[in-house]
Design a protein around this motif. Sequence first.
Motif, PDB file in Angstrom:
ATOM      1  N   UNK A 206       0.825  -1.206   0.000  1.00  0.00           N
ATOM      2  CA  UNK A 206       0.000   0.000   0.000  1.00  0.00           C
ATOM      3  C   UNK A 206       0.859   1.257   0.000  1.00  0.00           C
ATOM      4  N   UNK A 207       1.955   1.233   0.752  1.00  0.00           N
ATOM      5  CA  UNK A 207       2.770   2.436   0.889  1.00  0.00           C
ATOM      6  C   UNK A 207       3.522   2.802  -0.375  1.00  0.00           C
ATOM      7  N   UNK A 208       3.566   1.891  -1.334  1.00  0.00           N
ATOM      8  CA  UNK A 208       4.124   2.244  -2.627  1.00  0.00           C
ATOM      9  C   UNK A 208       3.216   3.215  -3.377  1.00  0.00           C
ATOM     10  N   UNK A 209       1.898   3.090  -3.130  1.00  0.00           N
ATOM     11  CA  UNK A 209       0.914   3.872  -3.885  1.00  0.00           C
ATOM     12  C   UNK A 209       0.250   4.976  -3.064  1.00  0.00           C
ATOM     13  N   UNK A 210       0.204   4.811  -1.742  1.00  0.00           N
ATOM     14  CA  UNK A 210      -0.653   5.659  -0.923  1.00  0.00           C
ATOM     15  C   UNK A 210      -0.233   7.124  -0.967  1.00  0.00           C
ATOM     16  N   UNK A 211       1.046   7.368  -1.219  1.00  0.00           N
ATOM     17  CA  UNK A 211       1.531   8.750  -1.217  1.00  0.00           C
ATOM     18  C   UNK A 211       1.146   9.525  -2.476  1.00  0.00           C
ATOM     19  N   UNK A 212       0.684   8.818  -3.521  1.00  0.00           N
ATOM     20  CA  UNK A 212       0.392   9.504  -4.786  1.00  0.00           C
ATOM     21  C   UNK A 212      -0.588  10.647  -4.622  1.00  0.00           C
ATOM     22  N   UNK A 213      -1.725  10.366  -3.973  1.00  0.00           N
ATOM     23  CA  UNK A 213      -2.750  11.396  -3.840  1.00  0.00           C
ATOM     24  C   UNK A 213      -2.390  12.416  -2.763  1.00  0.00           C
ATOM     25  N   UNK A 214      -1.369  12.133  -1.968  1.00  0.00           N
ATOM     26  CA  UNK A 214      -0.933  13.093  -0.959  1.00  0.00           C
ATOM     27  C   UNK A 214       0.125  14.051  -1.494  1.00  0.00           C
ATOM     28  N   UNK A 215       0.608  13.814  -2.712  1.00  0.00           N
ATOM     29  CA  UNK A 215       1.701  14.617  -3.254  1.00  0.00           C
ATOM     30  C   UNK A 215       1.391  16.112  -3.273  1.00  0.00           C
ATOM     31  N   UNK A 216       0.209  16.550  -3.754  1.00  0.00           N
ATOM     32  CA  UNK A 216      -0.050  17.992  -3.739  1.00  0.00           C
ATOM     33  C   UNK A 216       0.014  18.602  -2.336  1.00  0.00           C
ATOM     34  N   UNK A 217      -0.518  17.890  -1.356  1.00  0.00           N
ATOM     35  CA  UNK A 217      -0.496  18.390   0.028  1.00  0.00           C
ATOM     36  C   UNK A 217       0.922  18.415   0.581  1.00  0.00           C
ATOM     37  N   UNK A 218       1.719  17.379   0.271  1.00  0.00           N
ATOM     38  CA  UNK A 218       3.106  17.334   0.728  1.00  0.00           C
ATOM     39  C   UNK A 218       3.896  18.490   0.116  1.00  0.00           C
ATOM     40  N   UNK A 219       3.688  18.727  -1.165  1.00  0.00           N
ATOM     41  CA  UNK A 219       4.392  19.804  -1.846  1.00  0.00           C
ATOM     42  C   UNK A 219       4.095  21.156  -1.197  1.00  0.00           C
ATOM     43  N   UNK A 220       2.815  21.394  -0.895  1.00  0.00           N
ATOM     44  CA  UNK A 220       2.418  22.680  -0.321  1.00  0.00           C
ATOM     45  C   UNK A 220       2.885  22.830   1.122  1.00  0.00           C
ATOM     46  N   UNK A 221       2.745  21.764   1.928  1.00  0.00           N
ATOM     47  CA  UNK A 221       3.053  21.854   3.350  1.00  0.00           C
ATOM     48  C   UNK A 221       4.550  21.963   3.608  1.00  0.00           C
ATOM     49  N   UNK A 222       5.343  21.171   2.894  1.00  0.00           N
ATOM     50  CA  UNK A 222       6.785  21.143   3.119  1.00  0.00           C
ATOM     51  C   UNK A 222       7.553  22.020   2.133  1.00  0.00           C
ATOM     52  N   UNK A 223       6.814  22.674   1.225  1.00  0.00           N
ATOM     53  CA  UNK A 223       7.449  23.504   0.187  1.00  0.00           C
ATOM     54  C   UNK A 223       8.509  22.701  -0.556  1.00  0.00           C
ATOM     55  N   UNK A 224       8.125  21.503  -0.941  1.00  0.00           N
ATOM     56  CA  UNK A 224       9.047  20.578  -1.599  1.00  0.00           C
ATOM     57  C   UNK A 224       9.071  20.831  -3.102  1.00  0.00           C
ATOM     58  N   UNK A 225      10.254  20.718  -3.693  1.00  0.00           N
ATOM     59  CA  UNK A 225      10.396  20.843  -5.129  1.00  0.00           C
ATOM     60  C   UNK A 225       9.963  19.579  -5.842  1.00  0.00           C
ATOM     61  N   UNK A 226       9.927  19.643  -7.169  1.00  0.00           N
ATOM     62  CA  UNK A 226       9.475  18.500  -7.956  1.00  0.00           C
ATOM     63  C   UNK A 226      10.368  17.284  -7.754  1.00  0.00           C
ATOM     64  N   UNK A 227      11.694  17.504  -7.717  1.00  0.00           N
ATOM     65  CA  UNK A 227      12.618  16.382  -7.557  1.00  0.00           C
ATOM     66  C   UNK A 227      12.416  15.693  -6.211  1.00  0.00           C
ATOM     67  N   UNK A 228      12.233  16.483  -5.149  1.00  0.00           N
ATOM     68  CA  UNK A 228      12.031  15.901  -3.822  1.00  0.00           C
ATOM     69  C   UNK A 228      10.729  15.114  -3.767  1.00  0.00           C
ATOM     70  N   UNK A 229       9.685  15.643  -4.390  1.00  0.00           N
ATOM     71  CA  UNK A 229       8.398  14.957  -4.393  1.00  0.00           C
ATOM     72  C   UNK A 229       8.502  13.633  -5.135  1.00  0.00           C
ATOM     73  N   UNK A 230       9.220  13.630  -6.251  1.00  0.00           N
ATOM     74  CA  UNK A 230       9.386  12.378  -6.983  1.00  0.00           C
ATOM     75  C   UNK A 230      10.168  11.354  -6.156  1.00  0.00           C
TER      76      UNK A 230
END
Length: 455
Positions: A21-45
């Motif tokens: 599950x943890x391989x996929x579960x983060x997919x839909x959380x990516x926009x929230x992670x990007x906004x909350x942690x101010x993460x760049x595209x490379x870090x999110x990937x």
Amino acid sequence: MTARRWAALPVLLVAVFVTTLDFFVANLAVPSIRADLRAGDAAVQLVIAGYGLAYAAGLILSGRLGDLFGHRRVFAAGLALFTLASAGCGLAGDATVLVAARVAQGVAAALLAPQVLALLGVLYQGADRARAFGWYGTAVGLAGVSGQVVGGLLVAADPLGLGWRACFLVNVPIGVVALAASRRLLPRTGGSRGDLDVAGAALVAAGLVAVVLPLAEGREQGWPLWTWLCLAAAPPLLAAFVSRQRHLTASGRVPLLDLAVFAEKGFAWGLVAVGLLFGTSAGLSFVLALYLQDGLGLGPLAAGAVCTALNAGFFVASLRPGRFGAPVLVLGLGLLYLVVAGAAEPYQVGLALLVTGAGMGRMMSPLLSSVLSAVRPSRAGAAAGVLGTVQEAGGVLGGTATGAVFFGALGGGWDAAALAALTMLLAAALGLLALRLPRTPANTGFHVKHDQSRV
């Protein structure tokens, strides 16, 4: 004793479910992670790819660790590390800490996977073994296709104001309960004297990382020189690993991987099929996460609701797994509907996903069972490590390749990008039809030598 054996099954399946599950579960959380942690595209990937990289790179080594130190002991160590790493993900204050915790999660998942297969072989015999592996296939597949839904629900529900962090913290109580039950319910198996081929483990891990990392990061970074150097280094690294394993075998020492497993009838082609299936599943999850939210403008909860159709189709069909060919056709028809309809409306996506999920559900158990039953008992440990590596690497490569096609066609709009990616996934699914896999007798399965007196 029979009741105790079946009581152990949920412990093993929980480990399989949460790590998949943890391989996929983060997919839909990516926009929230990007906004909350101010993460760049490379870090999110890397939040997505780092988990899969560590998982794939560590599986062959962890299979050998189970043989040396005992499957239950390594299982417990992996489950404890996974629980701690999940807490680290949920409490991460910046993108760097989150990526490091995700890599630790991947290492822990790699420790768990081969031990689960080995313990299933110890606990169940004959028809019970076939049924246990059926549940194993269901757990793997259901986790793979439900990651989007679980992620969407947790982000939308925002329990205790945790937001995306809930996607990882939910593993903590589950891991604690499963860890407590494992000592009482799981048998002690494995544990023998022998050498650990550390150099071989380093070579195969480096080779896998050299393939997957540049594919995951290259497009986003404009394919800098280091990506091509990594890809060029991969074949020599993997060739050196193979040469070392042959040398150890010829000198009478125990290799990290018994290469003779690839000579087993049907095993190599079975691995190709597993890679295609898991790659198709990961690629579809990636496309859905982007298209439903950014393309059709759905929120995380609505996107998760559409993905429920995939889960429903998978779960119902997995209760009655079929022969290999027919489920492939069902999977192909579902993807074909998505391609022809253009996936322009959520209800069309849902209907197509229902059919696609049914194809995956009927295919997963017989495919995994056929691959495992193709291997003789003396090579079961090697088969477990290789199969797990192909599952995870197939998922990483499938998601990466699909992403490359999707983003490459994004200049023509969201519909064009989805069409291009889905067409590629359809071709991969239909490619499964060309593979001839051995039949799986009902009374065969995965075997592991063990001491019954210790169960």
